[in-house]
Write a protein that holds these residues in place. Sequence first.
Motif, PDB file in Angstrom:
ATOM      1  N   HIS A 146      57.032 110.335   0.683  1.00 23.27           N
ATOM      2  CA  HIS A 146      56.296 109.083   0.472  1.00 23.27           C
ATOM      3  C   HIS A 146      56.626 108.419  -0.869  1.00 23.27           C
ATOM      4  O   HIS A 146      56.837 107.212  -0.927  1.00 23.27           O
ATOM      5  N   ILE A 194      62.540 110.676   5.958  1.00 27.23           N
ATOM      6  CA  ILE A 194      61.164 110.430   6.377  1.00 27.23           C
ATOM      7  C   ILE A 194      60.833 111.460   7.461  1.00 27.23           C
ATOM      8  O   ILE A 194      61.575 111.618   8.433  1.00 27.23           O
ATOM      9  N   GLU A 195      59.749 112.185   7.220  1.00 23.47           N
ATOM     10  CA  GLU A 195      59.423 113.381   7.999  1.00 23.47           C
ATOM     11  C   GLU A 195      59.615 113.244   9.516  1.00 23.47           C
ATOM     12  O   GLU A 195      60.204 114.122  10.151  1.00 23.47           O
ATOM     13  N   HIS A 196      59.127 112.138  10.096  1.00 25.20           N
ATOM     14  CA  HIS A 196      59.129 112.059  11.557  1.00 25.20           C
ATOM     15  C   HIS A 196      60.501 111.718  12.130  1.00 25.20           C
ATOM     16  O   HIS A 196      60.741 111.864  13.328  1.00 25.20           O
ATOM     17  N   ASP A 212      49.834 114.033   8.737  1.00 27.56           N
ATOM     18  CA  ASP A 212      50.323 112.659   8.672  1.00 27.56           C
ATOM     19  C   ASP A 212      50.077 112.062  10.042  1.00 27.56           C
ATOM     20  O   ASP A 212      50.416 112.679  11.055  1.00 27.56           O
ATOM     21  N   HIS A 230      51.398 109.859  11.847  1.00 22.89           N
ATOM     22  CA  HIS A 230      52.485 109.565  12.785  1.00 22.89           C
ATOM     23  C   HIS A 230      53.199 110.803  13.310  1.00 22.89           C
ATOM     24  O   HIS A 230      54.279 110.708  13.903  1.00 22.89           O
ATOM     25  N   SER A 239      61.484 102.996   7.878  1.00 18.77           N
ATOM     26  CA  SER A 239      60.253 103.739   8.200  1.00 18.77           C
ATOM     27  C   SER A 239      60.445 104.740   9.334  1.00 18.77           C
ATOM     28  O   SER A 239      61.476 104.758   9.996  1.00 18.77           O
ATOM     29  N   CYS A 240      59.387 105.550   9.537  1.00 18.55           N
ATOM     30  CA  CYS A 240      59.413 106.541  10.619  1.00 18.55           C
ATOM     31  C   CYS A 240      59.408 105.865  11.979  1.00 18.55           C
ATOM     32  O   CYS A 240      59.695 106.489  12.990  1.00 18.55           O
ATOM     33  N   CYS A 247      59.473 106.566   2.249  1.00 18.62           N
ATOM     34  CA  CYS A 247      58.455 105.728   2.896  1.00 18.62           C
ATOM     35  C   CYS A 247      58.268 104.444   2.087  1.00 18.62           C
ATOM     36  O   CYS A 247      58.032 103.382   2.641  1.00 18.62           O
ATOM     37  N   CYS A 293      56.542 100.921   3.016  1.00 15.83           N
ATOM     38  CA  CYS A 293      55.728 100.972   4.241  1.00 15.83           C
ATOM     39  C   CYS A 293      54.259 101.091   3.923  1.00 15.83           C
ATOM     40  O   CYS A 293      53.419 100.498   4.584  1.00 15.83           O
ATOM     41  N   LEU A 294      53.916 101.872   2.893  1.00 18.04           N
ATOM     42  CA  LEU A 294      52.505 102.055   2.532  1.00 18.04           C
ATOM     43  C   LEU A 294      52.192 101.406   1.189  1.00 18.04           C
ATOM     44  O   LEU A 294      51.223 101.769   0.526  1.00 18.04           O
ATOM     45  N   ASN A 300      54.767 100.200  10.884  1.00 17.92           N
ATOM     46  CA  ASN A 300      53.804 100.349  11.978  1.00 17.92           C
ATOM     47  C   ASN A 300      52.395  99.851  11.679  1.00 17.92           C
ATOM     48  O   ASN A 300      51.541  99.845  12.548  1.00 17.92           O
ATOM     49  N   ARG A 323      48.194  96.726   2.978  1.00 14.30           N
ATOM     50  CA  ARG A 323      49.058  97.855   3.339  1.00 14.30           C
ATOM     51  C   ARG A 323      50.353  97.901   2.516  1.00 14.30           C
ATOM     52  O   ARG A 323      50.829  98.949   2.144  1.00 14.30           O
TER      53      ARG A 323
HETATM   54  S1  SF4 Z   1      54.050 105.308   8.464  1.00 11.86           S
HETATM   55 FE1  SF4 Z   1      55.199 104.718   6.664  1.00 11.86          FE
HETATM   56  S2  SF4 Z   1      54.256 105.964   5.060  1.00 11.86           S
HETATM   57 FE2  SF4 Z   1      53.701 106.926   6.992  1.00 11.86          FE
HETATM   58  S3  SF4 Z   1      55.291 108.469   7.414  1.00 11.86           S
HETATM   59 FE3  SF4 Z   1      55.906 106.574   8.414  1.00 11.86          FE
HETATM   60  S4  SF4 Z   1      57.244 105.570   6.933  1.00 11.86           S
HETATM   61 FE4  SF4 Z   1      56.068 107.086   5.827  1.00 11.86          FE
END
Ligand code: SF4
Lengths: 162, 419
Positions: free
Chosen positions: B66, B102-104, B123, B125, B299-300, B360, B363-364, B382, B388
């Motif tokens: 993040h 990004i993890e996902h 998380d 997502h 982003s994810c 990330c 995105c946040l 997303n 945001r």
């Molecule tokens: S929604 Fe945004 S902040 Fe959350 S894991 Fe996905 S890229 Fe990262």
Amino acid sequence: MEKAQGKVFKYGDNVDTDVIIPARYLNSSDPAELATHCMEDIDKSFVDRVSKGDIIVATKNFGCGSSREHAPIAIKAAGVSCVIAETFARIFYRNAINIGLPIIECAEASEAIKDGDEVSVDFDSGIITDITTGETFKGQAFPPFMQGLIDAGGLVNYINNR
Amino acid sequence: MGMTMTQKILAAHAHLDAVAAGDLIEADLDLVLGNDITSPVAIKEMDKMQVDGVFDKDKIALVPDHFVPNKDIKSAEHCKCVREFAKKNNITNYFEVGQMGIEHALLPEKGLIVAGDVIIGADSHTCTYGALGAFSTGVGSTDMAAGMATGKAWFKVPGAIRFNLKGRKAPYVSGKDVILHIIGMIGVDGALYKSMEFTGDGVADLTMDDRFTIANMAIEAGGKNGIFPVDDKAMAYIKEHSDRTPVVYEADPDAVYDAEYDIDLSSLRPTVAFPHLPENTRTIDEVGEVKIDQVVIGSCTNGRMDDMRIAADILRGRKVADGVRCIVIPATQQIYLDCIKEGLLTDFVEAGAVVSTPTCGPCLGGYMGVMAAGERCVSTTNRNFVGRMGHVESEVYLASPAVAAASAITGYISSPESI
Ligand code: SF4
């Protein structure tokens, strides 16, 4: 668990975790520091007006958005004793139970209670009383498994007790 | 009574013959995930539990993504906490800057997910992995702590909504448009507490990257998880990335659904979600004139290879409009490398976009593209909640990479068809 009583901060549908605790403050995980930014992006004056025991009432899908436990932590650390809503987003619901922030689903209460009302909640019976108007409502009781988690004081103690 | 695909996976992991919606169960976990925001809280909680160490060092994934490379001292402290925990517990799947993404996007790519798995992640997502026929869902840090300590989590078995996809998408319509259309239709709490199960002939028309995008945003409809059947495409993806053996579950013919929707993919148009909720959708034909200041492609949700390719196709040989900042973020190191090899980074930079290492970031509203009051961003992320991506008076418009790239060129929210 005893009773909660306090004045109501009323919000609408879809109060999301980004307005409960904006991501720009997530580089901290200290409850006291998080509390100083609680609700900042939906209600700037919240932290100045809230006092210990106060109650948040909202309508649908409270706590939607991210999985950040910082959201219920910030609310709890700000002194809020209970959140009442028509429905909660599922991760917020889990998190609140896991960290010991009392929450109650009650559509009637969420509709009728107004901003600034004095409200009390009896957790054992699920009875919500609007002291300002005299109305009472019956909140949704937890299933026994979740009540067990709450009675244990959250998930950490629950695991330690096994 | 028949079970849905999700219910079958949960029953197997709870060692039960059958489960029904509303049952409270305890399920074995195949993987527990955390990031640099949620893991430090989980690590603190785990310290309070009377356990010695984690349940299985191979079944925990820690991905600082993040605020990395660290944006400030506090973020650095958080990452240090995660790094030290990983070291102390010999965590196999800790991904340092240089390996992380990004993890996902990262976990499926690293082969850590196969069909039939149960995964929790701190998380929201985490629901992304349903694209591979796994049950995966977002939880909080305390759940993550308990998962790391015990290898188990409690679940209320969800009911399900079935989405029957049919037909084929038109050019420039992607998985993002499919899921934005669905969220616009059922609302941000339309699938609250439920599974979103995607089925039908139309699934074959979706690439794996489309499916990741769709499953990723199940949470934006309030869903507990999103899940796809395991077809040849999904199986090929799993085989290519993982040595583990997938277990394929199918919904029973008499499974019970709380609602069913038919979606004709051929009727969908590029779709944009207006501020400040993902359900405020309009087709590209209905957006009108919306001037923008920034574009984020990453982003994810949309930082994968399909997304990079379509964005590059549109930006190649063109210029980002004056006054627009265009930020491109490949989601993992592998995707970054593939972009280099295919020459896409050249396309982005020549067009006047900046390209970041995986994060990330914007995105946040973390860093790398935070917005000022009154600014507008078209973003492939997303969420478009108030504040945001920065100031509470900034606005986020969610769209596909094709729409985002086209908008970067014109300076207004635009259809890729018009470029
Ligand atoms: S929604 Fe945004 S902040 Fe959350 S894991 Fe996905 S890229 Fe990262």
